[in-house]
Design a protein around this motif. Structure first.
Motif, PDB file in Angstrom:
ATOM      1  N   THR A   9      15.969   9.848  -7.777  1.00 22.30           N
ATOM      2  CA  THR A   9      15.733   9.706  -6.347  1.00 22.30           C
ATOM      3  C   THR A   9      16.852   8.943  -5.636  1.00 22.30           C
ATOM      4  OG1 THR A   9      14.679   7.536  -6.305  1.00 22.30           O
ATOM      5  CG2 THR A   9      13.264   9.260  -6.738  1.00 22.30           C
ATOM      6  N   TYR A  38      14.159  -8.092  -7.232  1.00 23.95           N
ATOM      7  CA  TYR A  38      13.289  -6.914  -7.238  1.00 23.95           C
ATOM      8  C   TYR A  38      12.231  -7.261  -8.524  1.00 23.95           C
ATOM      9  CZ  TYR A  38      12.629  -1.873  -7.953  1.00 23.95           C
ATOM     10  OH  TYR A  38      11.995  -0.644  -7.944  1.00 23.95           O
ATOM     11  N   SER A  53      11.197  10.593   1.668  1.00 23.02           N
ATOM     12  CA  SER A  53      12.397  10.466   0.582  1.00 23.02           C
ATOM     13  C   SER A  53      11.674  10.287  -1.001  1.00 23.02           C
ATOM     14  CB  SER A  53      13.271   9.399   1.099  1.00 23.02           C
ATOM     15  OG  SER A  53      14.132   9.056  -0.213  1.00 23.02           O
TER      16      SER A  53
HETATM   17  P1  NAD Z   1      13.939   6.114  -1.937  1.00 23.23           P
HETATM   18  O1  NAD Z   1      15.064   5.446  -1.453  1.00 23.23           O
HETATM   19  O2  NAD Z   1      14.046   7.562  -2.011  1.00 23.23           O
HETATM   20  O3  NAD Z   1      12.696   6.045  -0.897  1.00 23.23           O
HETATM   21  C1  NAD Z   1      12.185   4.920  -0.383  1.00 23.23           C
HETATM   22  C2  NAD Z   1      11.157   5.141   0.748  1.00 23.23           C
HETATM   23  O4  NAD Z   1      10.970   3.874   1.242  1.00 23.23           O
HETATM   24  C3  NAD Z   1      11.839   5.848   2.138  1.00 23.23           C
HETATM   25  O5  NAD Z   1      10.860   6.682   2.501  1.00 23.23           O
HETATM   26  C4  NAD Z   1      12.200   4.620   3.053  1.00 23.23           C
HETATM   27  O6  NAD Z   1      12.085   4.876   4.199  1.00 23.23           O
HETATM   28  C5  NAD Z   1      10.813   3.537   2.775  1.00 23.23           C
HETATM   29  N1  NAD Z   1      11.258   2.281   2.871  1.00 23.23           N
HETATM   30  C6  NAD Z   1      12.204   1.487   2.662  1.00 23.23           C
HETATM   31  N2  NAD Z   1      12.102   0.362   3.345  1.00 23.23           N
HETATM   32  C7  NAD Z   1      11.189   0.300   3.982  1.00 23.23           C
HETATM   33  C8  NAD Z   1      10.605  -0.436   4.908  1.00 23.23           C
HETATM   34  N3  NAD Z   1      11.005  -1.773   5.055  1.00 23.23           N
HETATM   35  N4  NAD Z   1       9.449  -0.324   5.622  1.00 23.23           N
HETATM   36  C9  NAD Z   1       9.081   1.008   5.583  1.00 23.23           C
HETATM   37  N5  NAD Z   1       9.435   2.154   4.618  1.00 23.23           N
HETATM   38  C10 NAD Z   1      10.677   1.661   3.846  1.00 23.23           C
HETATM   39  O7  NAD Z   1      13.056   5.468  -3.203  1.00 23.23           O
HETATM   40  P2  NAD Z   1      12.276   5.980  -4.218  1.00 23.23           P
HETATM   41  O8  NAD Z   1      12.993   5.903  -5.461  1.00 23.23           O
HETATM   42  O9  NAD Z   1      11.504   7.204  -4.039  1.00 23.23           O
HETATM   43  O10 NAD Z   1      11.291   4.624  -4.551  1.00 23.23           O
HETATM   44  C11 NAD Z   1       9.773   4.773  -4.055  1.00 23.23           C
HETATM   45  C12 NAD Z   1       9.014   3.432  -4.702  1.00 23.23           C
HETATM   46  O11 NAD Z   1       9.343   3.765  -5.977  1.00 23.23           O
HETATM   47  C13 NAD Z   1       9.864   1.906  -4.559  1.00 23.23           C
HETATM   48  O12 NAD Z   1       8.959   1.094  -4.024  1.00 23.23           O
HETATM   49  C14 NAD Z   1      10.777   1.992  -5.583  1.00 23.23           C
HETATM   50  O13 NAD Z   1      11.015   0.484  -5.851  1.00 23.23           O
HETATM   51  C15 NAD Z   1       9.741   2.370  -6.665  1.00 23.23           C
HETATM   52  N6  NAD Z   1      10.691   2.889  -7.765  1.00 23.23           N
HETATM   53  C16 NAD Z   1      11.568   3.722  -8.040  1.00 23.23           C
HETATM   54  C17 NAD Z   1      12.086   4.151  -9.177  1.00 23.23           C
HETATM   55  C18 NAD Z   1      13.086   4.908  -9.387  1.00 23.23           C
HETATM   56  O14 NAD Z   1      13.914   5.038 -10.381  1.00 23.23           O
HETATM   57  N7  NAD Z   1      13.425   5.942  -8.358  1.00 23.23           N
HETATM   58  C19 NAD Z   1      11.756   3.205 -10.285  1.00 23.23           C
HETATM   59  C20 NAD Z   1      10.820   2.350 -10.215  1.00 23.23           C
HETATM   60  C21 NAD Z   1      10.137   2.328  -9.255  1.00 23.23           C
END
Ligand code: NAD
Length: 256
Positions: free
Chosen positions: A194, A159, A15
């Motif tokens: 996302t 976080y 995802s």
């Molecule tokens: P998302 O929820 O779309 O995807 C998260 C992914 O992590 C998924 O594939 C899920 O299955 C996996 N996951 C969650 N918990 C898990 C676990 N315990 N073990 C294994 N896999 C696990 O989120 P995203 O927005 O794509 O986030 C990805 C990364 O980017 C994260 O680390 C998030 O903190 C970081 N991030 C996202 C944003 C944003 O605005 N979307 C901003 C800053 C940082």
């Protein structure tokens, strides 16, 4: 093809940002192991799409916060590919919005274990693999932290702390392995469109307010983060290590 023949492990590839990274790296010729925690079907779909580029693509369901599961993941990666060239620690979660005095220990643990222990377990296994294969040179670790590593979002101390620690860990690791030819960097996304931000994205009023706070007046796409990851994974970034790349439309300059 920038990553032709490279073997890559992307955590959280079912995802959002991890999915975009896995798809782009596969298109650029890399074999991919993509993990997921929830969303096995989506992960399988992503791997199918990657395989259309003539590379290997394998989906594996694990919880990155569990040490034994990460050890099993790497054993499976070795069975599949023999060695890994690039590790992308992307899997992560947000915790509930709550003041520090009301944080449940279980929520604190879950966020820290997923966002900090997860990358630590994966990095440690990756280093042990590189040591066994004597294959450090040219290898890459890319951690996905967040602009909240430095810009604190209110009522998300768990976080903020997890991502700040991940940034610091990235720098320690970069220093430790610098002489081997491995590079270790960090991407700090801002507001990316996302599922992690589903609640805001689906609420038009909330989203308008958020967009108004972003100097570029929009959220970023997962593909815009993946493009930076590709640079950090490629030979073009050979002298870049211990760095953080913000991908945030200038949000962190002002703060959220
Ligand atoms: P998302 O929820 O779309 O995807 C998260 C992914 O992590 C998924 O594939 C899920 O299955 C996996 N996951 C969650 N918990 C898990 C676990 N315990 N073990 C294994 N896999 C696990 O989120 P995203 O927005 O794509 O986030 C990805 C990364 O980017 C994260 O680390 C998030 O903190 C970081 N991030 C996202 C944003 C944003 O605005 N979307 C901003 C800053 C940082």
């Amino acid at each position: 093809m920038v990553l032709k023949g490279k073997n890559v492990l992307v955590t959280g590839a079912s995802s959002g940002i991890g999915k975009a990274i896995a798809l782009l790296f596969g298109k650029e010729g890399a074999n991919i192991i993509g993990t997921y925690h929830h969303g096995g079907e989506e992960a399988e779909e992503v791997m199918k799409e990657i395989a259309t580029h003539g590379v290997k693509a394998v989906a594996i369901g694990i919880d990155v916060s569990e040490e034994e599961e990460v050890a099993r993941l790497f054993a499976r990666a070795v069975d599949e590919f023999g060695d890994l060239d690039i590790l992308v620690n992307n899997a992560g979660i947000n915790g509930p919005t709550v003041t520090i005095e009301n944080i449940q220990t279980s929520d604190w643990d879950k966020v820290i274990k997923t966002n900090l222990y997860g990358p630590f377990f994966c990095c440690r296994e990756f280093l042990r693999l590189k040591r066994r294969n004597n294959s450090f040179k040219g290898s890459r670790i890319i951690n996905v932290s967040s602009i909240h590593e430095v810009v604190n979002v209110p009522e998300h101390a768990h976080y903020n702390a997890s991502k700040a620690a991940l940034r610091n860990f990235t720098r320690s690791l970069a220093l430790e392995v610098a002489a081997t030819g491995m590079t270790v960097n960090n991407i700090a996304p801002g507001m990316i469109l996302t599922p992690i931000n589903k609640e805001v994205i689906e609420d038009k009023e909330k989203m308008k307010k958020v967009e108004a706070t972003i100097p570029m007046h929009r959220g970023g796409t997962p593909e815009e983060v993946a493009n930076v990851a590709l640079f950090l994974a490629s030979e073009a970034s050979s002298y870049v290590t211990g760095s953080t790349y913000t991908v945030d439309g200038a949000l962190s300059i002002l703060g959220p």
